[in-house]
Write an enzyme that holds these catalytic residues in place. Structure first.
Site, PDB file in Angstrom:
ATOM      1  CG  ASP A  31     -37.303 110.566  26.926  1.00  0.00           C
ATOM      2  OD1 ASP A  31     -36.424 111.144  27.606  1.00  0.00           O
ATOM      3  OD2 ASP A  31     -37.210 109.377  26.559  1.00  0.00           O
ATOM      4  CG  ASN A  87     -31.700 104.755  20.783  1.00  0.00           C
ATOM      5  OD1 ASN A  87     -30.809 105.077  20.005  1.00  0.00           O
ATOM      6  ND2 ASN A  87     -31.686 105.092  22.070  1.00  0.00           N
TER       7      ASN A  87
END
Ligand code: RIB
Length: 291
Positions: free
Chosen positions: A233, A11
């Site tokens: 992440d 993104n």
């Protein structure tokens, strides 16, 4: 060193920093806004590469200016982008709001992430890798397809079920290890017992791993938190990159990578191997009561 394939999202993150989150219907003044690479898949891929793994990212971007903005930092981290598809339309987008404590609210518009597929090239990459790392920010049938390809090839499947969603039985049975935070652990409590290994991130309290060898824990690593976006992440990417190490050692390195990521703004601030080693060496030099 482990070789890692991430099949997942990328993104453009628009990050707004404010003192406190607005209440519904309220407007608050922000301190800053910045744009950069994000996406749970890309963040994890970048973290795995920074942690020293040969890393391939399988994903999709649009035909807009955001595509180059998000791919450049991945290329700079030596992530192999040869299996990133270019589609018509918009690159994935995330509106990230961060408050003064470093906590975040995120709204994601998937865009090109909905076009990720597991083609022959991706299958070969999965078969050649030691570890396949998955999240749930791309369509679930694609996640399942990637996991099937990994199982056929004997590649280890790690799943970070984020954003959390119900998981089909077939996918649960294909996963070798699941990486969850406390909220995800609660939401998926009924299936965690079926996965051979469960790694739980505990925020400031560190992390815990359970598996065939038993349980191990890694303590909280106090840091000056600036922005927690992408810390999970980074944890999963570093865990995958260090999969060849004993469970307690890879847990410690993942824990350190997650903690260090929270000390810098943006989702893609994952540390290098050297930064993790220096951080852990500093902590080891401290007297135990300070740990
Ligand atoms: O986990 C953090 C990530 O979630 C951000 O980078 C944002 O893009 C969303 O995918």
């Amino acid at each position: 060193m482990t070789s890692v394939v991430v099949v997942g999202s990328v993104n453009l993150d628009a990050v707004t920093v404010c003192e406190r989150f607005p209440a519904p219907g309220e407007t608050v003044a922000g301190r800053s806004v910045s744009f950069g690479q994000g996406g749970k898949g890309a963040n994890a891929a970048r973290a795995a590469a920074r942690a020293g793994a040969r890393t391939v990212f399988v994903g999709a971007v649009g035909d807009d200016a955001a595509a180059e903005t998000v791919l450049a930092p991945l290329a700079a981290a030596s992530v192999d982008l040869s299996l990133v598809a270019r589609t018509r339309g918009s690159t994935g987008f995330a509106n990230v709001t961060v408050d003064a404590s470093g906590e975040n609210h995120i709204v994601v518009v998937p865009g090109a992430n909905d076009a990720v597929t597991v083609d022959d090239g991706a299958r070969r990459a999965i078969a050649d890798a030691d570890v396949l790392l998955l999240q749930l920010e791309i369509p679930q049938p694609v996640v399942l397809e990637a996991a099937r390809a990994a199982r056929e090839a004997g590649t280890v499947v790690l799943l970070n079920p984020s954003p959390v969603a119900p998981l089909p039985d077939e996918l649960v049975d294909l996963v070798d290890a699941v990486i969850v935070n406390r909220a995800e652990a609660r939401a998926l409590a009924d299936i965690l017992g079926r996965v051979p290994r469960v790694v739980t991130t505990l925020g400031p309290d560190g992390a815990r791993a359970t598996g065939p060898e038993g349980e191990c824990t890694s303590p909280g690593l106090p840091v000056q938190v600036v922005d927690t976006t992408g810390a999970g992440d980074a944890f999963t990417g570093a865990l995958a990159a260090n999969w060849h190490l004993p469970p307690s050692e890879r847990l410690l390195r993942a824990n350190a990578a997650g903690a260090l990521t929270a000390t810098a703004p943006g989702a893609s601030a994952a540390p290098s191997v050297q930064q993790v080693e220096a951080f852990l060496a500093t902590r080891a030099a401290q007297p135990p009561h300070a740990l």
